[in-house]
Enzyme design. Sequence first.
Site, short mmCIF file in Angstrom:
data_model
loop_
_atom_site.label_atom_id
_atom_site.label_comp_id
_atom_site.label_asym_id
_atom_site.label_seq_id
_atom_site.Cartn_x
_atom_site.Cartn_y
_atom_site.Cartn_z
N GLY A 152 -76.36 -33.07 -25.02
CA GLY A 152 -77.31 -32.90 -23.94
C GLY A 152 -77.02 -33.78 -22.74
O GLY A 152 -77.92 -34.14 -21.99
N SER A 153 -75.75 -34.14 -22.54
CA SER A 153 -75.34 -34.97 -21.41
C SER A 153 -76.10 -36.28 -21.34
O SER A 153 -76.30 -36.83 -20.26
CB SER A 153 -75.51 -34.19 -20.09
OG SER A 153 -74.75 -34.77 -19.06
N SER A 204 -70.81 -32.93 -28.39
CA SER A 204 -70.84 -33.18 -26.97
C SER A 204 -71.16 -34.66 -26.71
O SER A 204 -70.45 -35.54 -27.20
CB SER A 204 -71.84 -32.23 -26.30
OG SER A 204 -71.67 -32.21 -24.91
#
Length: 299
Positions: free
Chosen positions: A86-87, A157
Amino acid sequence: MSRSPFSGRTFPLKLGLLGLGILALGVSLTACSAAGAQDTLNRAISTRGLKVVTDQRYGPYDRNLLDVYAPADAKNAPVVLFVHGGSWQGGDKAGHKFVGESLARAGYVTGVMNYRLAPQNRYPTYVQDTAAALKWLRDHAKSFGGNPDDLFVVGHSAGAFNAVEAVDNERWLREAGVPISAVRGVIGIAGPYSYDFRQYPSRVAFPEGSTPDEVMPDRHVRRDAPPHLLLVAANDTTVHPQNALNMEAALKAAGVPVTRTVLPRVNHITIAAALARPLTFLGGTRQAVIDFIEAHRLK
């Protein structure tokens, strides 16, 4: 370097409709139309027969919570911590029920965690949270049938950054009180381990004035780190494959066992979605994760 800013008689009929729904979900994810697809997937997942406890507090902050999914009959099982992406600015454990269910069905005691988010919380807070969650999971492993000395950390991520940095930088496990020898392996899925964040919106996740040398995991590899599996999506347009190449090179330079695998057909979203048991047709993520854990778990 990152490519983009970081982000009864009716039974057969019911089965058919479910299959069509799962197929449609896979198509939606493949097209990167992921909004709502995660919730749809989680609604289709049943945790019946598993031991599930939610919102276990591993630290003092609001988002220091994790959910545990475990086989009901687990005995001395490997323990896996999953860290969402989710960055560093979004994402939630609730959206990753499918991961907990999938890995618990594979026989693993699985924790799915939340962590503090940027921009209010910048590096290294979310890495410290990862180490603290691993400490909680280790301390409580036996109550779920897990082996506290058979730990694996998996992230997608931004969560892959957290997982790799938490284990490879000797500082974080030491400060959290997790023995280095207890971590048997790390799995990074489409992680941004080596890029110049200063030219992207994700710079808000890092301290003002900081540099890649100060924060990127490929600069922090300890020589006694455990084996790594770096999974790369062949069609990833969010995180450049050079991240995994640089991370692989740094691990090899330190003498750490590493396997880098490029999975065909998947993109930045579907490489994680393919962890779900109903979506393994999207790609080989789930099998690759299980194979790695089975190869490195305590026997």
